[in-house]
Design an enzyme around this catalytic site. Structure first.
Site, PDB file in Angstrom:
ATOM      1  N   HIS A   1     112.229  11.896  89.213  1.00 49.75           N
ATOM      2  CA  HIS A   1     112.283  12.239  90.637  1.00 49.75           C
ATOM      3  C   HIS A   1     112.746  13.689  90.757  1.00 49.75           C
ATOM      4  CE1 HIS A   1     112.393  11.898  94.856  1.00 49.75           C
ATOM      5  NE2 HIS A   1     113.402  11.089  95.050  1.00 49.75           N
TER       6      HIS A   1
ATOM      7  N   HIS B   1     101.550  13.084  90.614  1.00 51.88           N
ATOM      8  CA  HIS B   1     102.390  12.627  91.721  1.00 51.88           C
ATOM      9  C   HIS B   1     101.946  11.239  92.125  1.00 51.88           C
ATOM     10  CE1 HIS B   1     104.476  12.602  95.604  1.00 51.88           C
ATOM     11  NE2 HIS B   1     105.175  13.618  95.158  1.00 51.88           N
TER      12      HIS B   1
ATOM     13  N   ASP C   1     107.698  20.418  92.130  1.00 53.13           N
ATOM     14  CA  ASP C   1     108.656  20.825  91.101  1.00 53.13           C
ATOM     15  C   ASP C   1     108.135  21.968  90.243  1.00 53.13           C
ATOM     16  OD1 ASP C   1     110.606  18.781  91.675  1.00 53.13           O
ATOM     17  OD2 ASP C   1     109.216  17.360  90.783  1.00 53.13           O
TER      18      ASP C   1
END
Length: 385
Positions: A231, A271, A322
């Site tokens: 996460h 994702h 990210d």
């Protein structure tokens, strides 16, 4: 589809993938189109034209603020930035023990409840929760900056009243007022991370709130959930990978090929929701490039682009938020192990908004598991085992 029938079926939905468990007015994601919306506004419009404070107001109140509403809201946030001495004592002890930043943040958020004037309010008291939410969101940057500085052997820097949420954090972290470009870039990053549907940490906050636990408990649950590498922890792993590529002097594509052949995972790609490039990655990629150009060194951006193009062409995977937040934060001088706490610092606004929705129409979240263990075992008293 009748949700009761879905939950009572014998089909196991691992990870609850594709299972509808709530209705929300907060954020909408179109994974096929690469679209993210907060309360009807595209993330592109908000990231480029709205401050983090405006987005907080939008998430918590349902509409963008007027100028006077924003001034009042910002002032109320500024008033809550300072920490009680007891919280500083906790931070000093955590820093002295060299606690991991996310673990430290989890403990700090929990400790804030001991000093909150509304700590005894009913868990569903919306007005009290909005006040608690402002305090939590305003104090996390102060606490995080203090922890990092104490860990590094430096004294904490008190918050300033004349700086926005983003700029004030950078000031407290570095004891230096950031220039306009850095402040705007960081503010944009906070906007991009503010909410994202029922991700794992948001859902954990809702599960906790559904028991009618208090807001601090719900946000503490969320911080703990965000800490995992699947996460929030992925952004730090991306930067460590880029550093490893740089130190190897290898071509980025060749390095990735060898890493994959060795069974390693390339962080920052894929994702659960998006089937195309994460729209937040698009925006942060632009910022990463701009920061590199301003500094006269675009190697981190160029390296990232090379890895992205290879992963897209060879693996059919697109980068998530990210991937480019890593090089963006690194070029801003932020320590790598603070990337995920910064994620939490921003996402606290979304967590609080979802918890408010949960309290407003609460039902205890209680899924079930299919039992696959043994049955009809004969019990043998201990003396006969």
């Amino acid at each position: 589809m009748d949700l009761n029938l879905l939950f009572m079926s014998d089909d196991v939905k691992r990870g609850l993938e594709g299972v509808l468990v709530a209705e929300s007015e907060l954020s909408f994601i179109d994974g096929d189109a690469g679209k993210l919306v907060y309360r009807g506004y595209t993330i592109e419009d908000l990231a480029r034209d709205a401050s983090y404070e405006e987005v907080l107001y939008l998430l918590w109140n349902g509409a963008l603020p007027t100028e006077s509403e924003l001034d009042s809201f910002t002032s109320s946030m500024v008033e809550e930035r300072t920490l009680d001495d007891g919280v500083y004592d906790t931070i000093r002890e955590l820093a002295a023990q060299d606690e991991e930043p996310m673990a430290a943040l989890r403990t700090i958020v929990s400790s804030l409840s001991a000093y909150d004037p509304d700590t005894d309010a009913d868990p569903t008291d919306e007005a009290a929760n909005l006040r608690k939410g402002r305090r939590i969101t305003a104090k996390i940057p102060t606490a995080l900056a203090a922890f990092v500085r104490l860990r590094d052997g430096e004294d904490p820097v008190a918050p300033r009243e004349d700086l926005g949420h983003a700029a004030n954090f950078l000031y407290m972290l570095n004891d230096e007022e950031p220039d306009e470009v850095l402040a705007e870039t960081f503010d944009m990053a906070l906007v991009l991370h503010a909410d994202h549907g029922l991700n794992a940490s948001t859902f954990s906050s809702m599960v906790t709130a559904s028991t009618l636990a208090d807001l601090h408990s719900a946000i503490t649950s969320a911080v703990g959930t965000l800490a995992g590498s699947l996460h929030g922890g992925a952004n730090a792993n991306v930067m460590r990978m880029l550093q490893e590529v740089d130190e190897s002097d290898a071509d980025p594509v060749e390095w990735v090929e060898e890493a994959l052949e060795a069974g390693r995972r390339v962080p920052g790609f894929g994702h659960r929701v998006y089937n195309v490039k994460d729209p937040r990655a698009v925006i942060l990629g632009e910022k990463s490039e701009a920061l590199g150009e301003a500094a006269g060194d675009t190697k981190w951006y160029e390296m990232s682009v090379a890895v992205e193009e290879y992963m897209a062409e060879e693996k059919g995977l697109a980068p998530n938020v990210d991937f480019y937040s890593a090089s963006t934060y690194y070029q801003m001088g932020i320590p790598i192990d603070v990337y995920t706490p910064i994620f939490a610092m921003s996402r606290a606004g979304g967590w609080i908004a979802h918890v408010l929705e949960q309290y407003d129409d609460n039902r205890l979240i209680r899924p079930r598991a299919r039992y696959v263990g043994e049955r009809d075992r004969e019990f043998v008293p201990i003396e006969g085992r």
